[in-house]
Write a protein that holds these residues in place. Structure first.
Motif, short mmCIF file in Angstrom:
data_model
loop_
_atom_site.label_atom_id
_atom_site.label_comp_id
_atom_site.label_asym_id
_atom_site.label_seq_id
_atom_site.Cartn_x
_atom_site.Cartn_y
_atom_site.Cartn_z
N LEU A 33 -4.46 7.22 3.94
CA LEU A 33 -3.73 7.43 2.69
C LEU A 33 -2.43 6.65 2.70
N LEU A 34 -1.72 6.73 3.85
CA LEU A 34 -0.43 6.05 3.95
C LEU A 34 -0.56 4.56 3.68
N VAL A 35 -1.68 3.99 4.10
CA VAL A 35 -1.85 2.55 3.95
C VAL A 35 -2.58 2.20 2.65
N ALA A 36 -3.65 2.95 2.35
CA ALA A 36 -4.55 2.53 1.27
C ALA A 36 -3.95 2.74 -0.12
N VAL A 37 -3.21 3.82 -0.31
CA VAL A 37 -2.65 4.06 -1.65
C VAL A 37 -1.63 2.97 -2.02
N PRO A 38 -0.64 2.71 -1.14
CA PRO A 38 0.28 1.62 -1.48
C PRO A 38 -0.45 0.28 -1.64
N LEU A 39 -1.46 0.07 -0.80
CA LEU A 39 -2.21 -1.19 -0.89
C LEU A 39 -2.94 -1.28 -2.23
N GLY A 40 -3.54 -0.18 -2.63
CA GLY A 40 -4.22 -0.15 -3.93
C GLY A 40 -3.25 -0.45 -5.06
N ILE A 41 -2.05 0.14 -4.99
CA ILE A 41 -1.02 -0.11 -6.01
C ILE A 41 -0.63 -1.59 -5.99
N LEU A 42 -0.43 -2.10 -4.77
CA LEU A 42 -0.04 -3.51 -4.64
C LEU A 42 -1.07 -4.43 -5.30
N LEU A 43 -2.35 -4.09 -5.10
CA LEU A 43 -3.40 -4.93 -5.67
C LEU A 43 -3.33 -4.97 -7.20
N THR A 44 -2.91 -3.85 -7.83
CA THR A 44 -2.80 -3.87 -9.29
C THR A 44 -1.65 -4.75 -9.73
N ARG A 45 -0.68 -4.96 -8.84
CA ARG A 45 0.47 -5.80 -9.19
C ARG A 45 0.21 -7.26 -8.83
N GLU A 47 -2.86 -9.20 -8.92
CA GLU A 47 -4.28 -9.26 -9.29
C GLU A 47 -5.08 -10.25 -8.44
N HIS A 48 -4.46 -11.39 -8.12
CA HIS A 48 -5.24 -12.42 -7.43
C HIS A 48 -5.67 -11.97 -6.03
N LEU A 49 -4.95 -10.98 -5.46
CA LEU A 49 -5.33 -10.48 -4.13
C LEU A 49 -6.47 -9.46 -4.20
N ALA A 50 -6.65 -8.87 -5.39
CA ALA A 50 -7.57 -7.75 -5.50
C ALA A 50 -8.97 -8.09 -5.01
N LYS A 51 -9.49 -9.23 -5.48
CA LYS A 51 -10.86 -9.56 -5.14
C LYS A 51 -11.07 -9.78 -3.64
#
Ligand SMILES: Nc1ncnc2c1ncn2[C@@H]1O[C@H](COP(=O)(O)OP(=O)(O)OP(=O)(O)O)[C@@H](O)[C@H]1O
Ligand SMILES: [Mg+2]
Lengths: 224, 368
Positions: A33-45, A47-51
Motif C-alpha cells: 500500500l505504501l508504495v502502490a497507492v502513491p505510484l498509482g497516483i503518480l501514474l495519473t499525473r 500519463e506516459h509512464l502508465a502503460k
C-alpha cells in the motif's frame, strides 16, 4: 486421533502459526500500500509512464509464485523476509492498477469545477480524487489480501512461518490432520478477510456514492 | 467590473478560439455570451478565472490585472458554475455549498449560517436538504445547489457556462426567474454562456453575440431585436423574434396567397360566378401566364352583364406592389390611390398575392 482432538491438542501451535500467517500477509499488504497507492497516483499525473509501468506489473504477476519466492532467496536469505518481499511484489500490481483506474474514472468536469473554485492540486487529490477512487482502491486491497493469505502458505517452503509450516510438515509426514489444521484456518482467514473488507467498504463509503441509491427517498422528496 | 482588452487565445493545435475580444461588463450587469458551437464562449469564460491562459491581451477585474494575481486566490474570488452540474457526489449539500468558504477558512458558525441562508434563498428548507447527498436531489435542485455553491463566498463576479442547459424546459424557466431575482438581490456581475436565445433575451442586461472568436454585436435585448447588426445576427436571433417596423417587412410576408382571380378571356357570367364562390366583390384579372392585367368589380360586371363581353374589355388598371416592396409602400399606395387592396406581383409581373386593409390591420396588431 481425529481432527477435532488433534486441533484441540495442538491449539497453541496452530494459533501461533495463524498469527504468523496474518503478520506475513498484512506486512506484505501494508508495504505494498505504501508504495502502490502513491505510484498509482503518480501514474495519473504522468500519463506516459502508465502503460510501461502497468505492463511491468503485469509481467511480475505472470511469474509463478514459487519461482518468485525462489528468486528472493539469494537476495534476502531464508525466513519470513523473502516471503514478505515476494508477496509485496505481487500485491503492488492490483493495488496500483486500481488506484490508477479509480482516479482516472473521476469525471473530468468535477475536477474542472474544483479547480475553477480554487482548490489546489493536492486539495483536488485529497478532497475529490482519492475519496471518489476509494471504492476502487478498497476493492483492489480486498482481492489482494485474499490472494496474499492464500500465497502466504508458500512462505514455509523458503523457511518462513505461517500456516504453510503445518501443511508442509503434514505433507512430508503424510499426516492429514496436520495438513488440514493448516489448510482450514488458511481458508477461514481468506473468507474472513473478504468479509471484513466488504463490511469496511460499506461503512466507509459515504451515502452519496453507494452503488444502491436510496430510490424511495428520492421519489418521496422530489419536488420538481 | 470585468474588462477584456484585446484578448485572444490560440490553442497549441492552432485553433484560434478567441480573437481580439474586447468588452467591459459593468458592476452588477448580467451579460450573456451566445453564439454557435465552437465560437469561443467557454474559452472566453475560462480566461477570466485563468483556467485558460490568454495568448495575448489582458483581463481586468475592478481594474486589477488578473495576471498579477495568484490564480488560486483569483478563482476563490470568482463564482463558477458549469453545465455538468458537478456537485461533489461524496459530499453533502451543505459541504458542497461550503466548498469555497472552507477553503477560505471561515469560522464554522459563519459557514453554517451561510449555507442555511443560501438554501432558504432558493426555498429549500435547510433542515430537509442540508444533509442530503447530490444523488438524493432532483436535477433542478442539484443545479440550484450548483449556483449556491458558486455564490457561497459572496464573489463579486460569477461565471456561468450553460448552467441550465441540461434541465427540462419548465425547470429551466423557473431557474432563470430565480437567477434574475437573485441577481437583483445580490447584485453580482455575471457572465453567462448559453445556446438558448430565449434564455438570453429573458435574463440578459446585455447580449454579446459571438462568431469565430469575435464579437459580432453587443447590445441590450431590446436593441438587438430592433437593430440586428447583420444577417448573421438576424438569422441567429430568428426572424420570428425580431421587432420590425413596417418599412422592414416585405409585402410577401403579409399578403394573402390565393386571391380570387380569373383569366382575361373569360366571360362576364363566369366572372360573376367566381366572385360569388370566393365571396368577394372584385376579381384580379390575369393572362394565361398569370401576369396581372387589371381589376373588375362587381358593379361593372352587373352593368355590362347583358352585353356579350370578356372580362378584359371591362377591366380597369390597378396599382400593384412588388413582393419585396415594404408593407409601408403598400399602405402608402392604398392611401394615395384610394384603393381597398393592392395586388402583389413578382418582378416579372406575375400575380403572387394580395394585400387588403384587413390584412394590414392584422399585421399591425401582431406587432403591437
Ligand atoms: N483544449 C483545447 N485544445 C484545442 N482546441 C480547443 C480546446 N478547447 C477548445 N478548443 C477549440 O476552440 C474553439 C472554441 O471552443 P469553446 O469551447 O470555447 O467553444 P464554445 O463556444 O464554448 O462551444 P460550445 O457552444 O460547443 O460549448 C473550438 O473550435 C474548439 O474546438
Ligand atoms: Mg462551451
Amino acid at each position: 486421533m481425529n481432527l477435532a482432538e488433534f486441533i484441540f491438542n495442538n491449539f497453541g501451535r496452530i494459533a501461533s502459526r495463524t498469527g504468523e500467517h496474518v503478520v506475513i500477509a498484512l506486512s506484505a499488504l501494508f508495504l505494498a500500500l505504501l508504495v502502490a497507492v502513491p505510484l498509482g497516483i503518480l501514474l495519473t499525473r504522468q500519463e506516459h509512464l502508465a502503460k510501461p509501468v502497468l505492463g511491468l506489473g503485469n509481467i511480475i504477476m505472470t511469474i509463478p509464485s514459487l519461482a518468485l519466492l525462489a528468486f528472493m532467496l539469494p537476495v534476502l536469505g531464508i525466513g519470513n523476509r523473502p516471503a514478505i518481499a515476494a508477496l509485496f511484489l505481487y500485491a503492488l500490481m492490483p493495488i496500483m492498477r486500481n488506484t490508477y483506474t479509480g482516479i482516472k474514472q473521476v469525471q473530468p468536469s468535477l475536477i474542472e469545477a474544483a479547480r475553477g473554485m480554487g482548490l489546489r492540486d493536492f486539495q483536488i487529490l485529497y478532497q475529490l480524487e482519492l475519496p471518489l477512487a476509494f471504492s476502487f482502491i478498497l476493492a483492489g486491497i480486498r482481492t489482494t489480501l485474499v490472494i496474499l493469505i492464500g500465497w502466504a502458505t508458500l512462505a514455509a517452503f523458503i523457511g518462513g512461518g505461517g500456516l504453510g509450516q503445518l501443511i508442509w510438515a503434514g505433507l512430508t509426514n503424510i499426516n492429514y490432520n496436520l495438513i488440514l489444521s493448516g489448510a482450514i484456518p488458511a481458508a477461514g482467514l481468506a473468507l474472513l478477510a473478504d468479509l471484513l473488507m466488504g463490511r469496511l467498504e460499506t461503512i466507509l463509503t459515504p451515502r452519496g456514492i453507494r452503488k444502491t441509491r436510496v430510490k424511495e427517498v428520492k421519489h418521496a422528496f422530489n419536488k420538481d | 467590473m470585468v474588462s477584456f482588452v484585446e484578448v485572444s487565445k490560440t490553442y497549441p493545435n492552432n485553433t484560434q478560439a478567441v480573437n481580439s475580444f474586447s468588452l467591459t461588463v459593468a458592476k452588477g450587469e448580467l451579460v450573456v455570451l451566445i453564439g454557435p458551437s465552437g465560437c469561443g464562449k467557454t474559452t472566453t469564460l475560462k480566461m477570466v478565472n485563468r483556467l485558460i491562459q490568454p495568448t495575448s491581451g489582458k483581463i481586468f477585474i475592478n481594474d486589477v490585472d488578473t495576471d498579477a494575481q495568484d490564480p488560486v486566490e483569483l478563482r476563490r474570488q470568482i463564482g463558477y458554475v458549469i453545465q455538468d452540474i458537478s456537485l461533489f457526489p461524496h459530499q453533502t449539500v451543505a459541504r458542497n455549498i461550503a466548498t469555497v468558504p472552507l477553503l477560505k477558512k471561515w469560522p464554522d458558525d459563519k459557514v453554517r449560517e451561510t449555507v442555511d441562508r443560501l438554501l432558504r434563498m432558493v426555498d429549500m428548507d435547510p433542515d430537509v436538504f442540508r444533509n442530503r447527498y447530490p444523488s438524493e436531489l432532483s436535477g433542478g435542485q442539484q443545479q440550484r445547489i450548483g449556483v449556491l455553491r458558486a455564490l457561497a463566498a459572496d464573489p463579486e463576479v460569477m461565471l456561468m457556462d450553460e448552467p441550465f442547459g441540461a434541465l427540462d424546459p419548465i425547470t429551466r424557466v423557473q431557474l432563470q426567474d430565480e437567477l434574475k431575482n437573485l441577481q437583483q438581490k445580490v447584485n453580482k456581475t455575471i457572465l453567462f454562456v448559453t445556446h438558448d436565445m430565449d434564455e438570453a433575451l429573458k435574463i440578459a442586461d446585455r447580449i454579446v453575440i459571438m462568431k469565430d472568436g469575435q464579437i459580432v454585436q453587443a447590445a441590450t435585448p431590446e436593441d438587438l431585436l430592433r437593430q440586428p447588426a447583420n444577417d448573421f445576427v438576424r438569422t441567429f436571433i430568428g426572424e420570428e423574434r425580431l421587432i420590425r417596423k413596417p418599412d422592414q417587412v416585405q409585402a410577401h410576408e403579409v399578403m394573402l396567397r390565393n386571391p380570387a382571380c380569373l383569366e382575361a378571356g373569360k366571360g362576364l357570367r363566369q366572372g360573376l360566378e367566381a366572385m360569388r364562390e370566393a365571396r368577394v366583390d372584385s376579381l384580379l384579372i390575369i393572362d394565361k401566364r398569370r401576369q396581372f392585367l387589371g381589376v373588375v368589380d362587381v358593379n361593372t360586371i352587373q352593368t355590362h352583364l347583358k352585353q356579350n363581353k370578356t372580362l378584359q374589355e371591362i377591366m380597369v388598371d390597378w396599382p400593384t406592389v412588388g413582393e419585396t416592396d415594404s408593407v409601408k409602400t403598400a399602405v402608402q399606395l392604398m392611401v394615395e390611390q384610394n384603393v381597398r387592396f393592392v395586388p402583389v406581383v413578382n418582378n416579372s409581373g406575375k400575380l403572387k398575392g394580395i394585400i387588403t386593409r384587413a390584412r394590414v390591420v392584422n399585421f399591425v396588431l401582431d406587432y403591437m
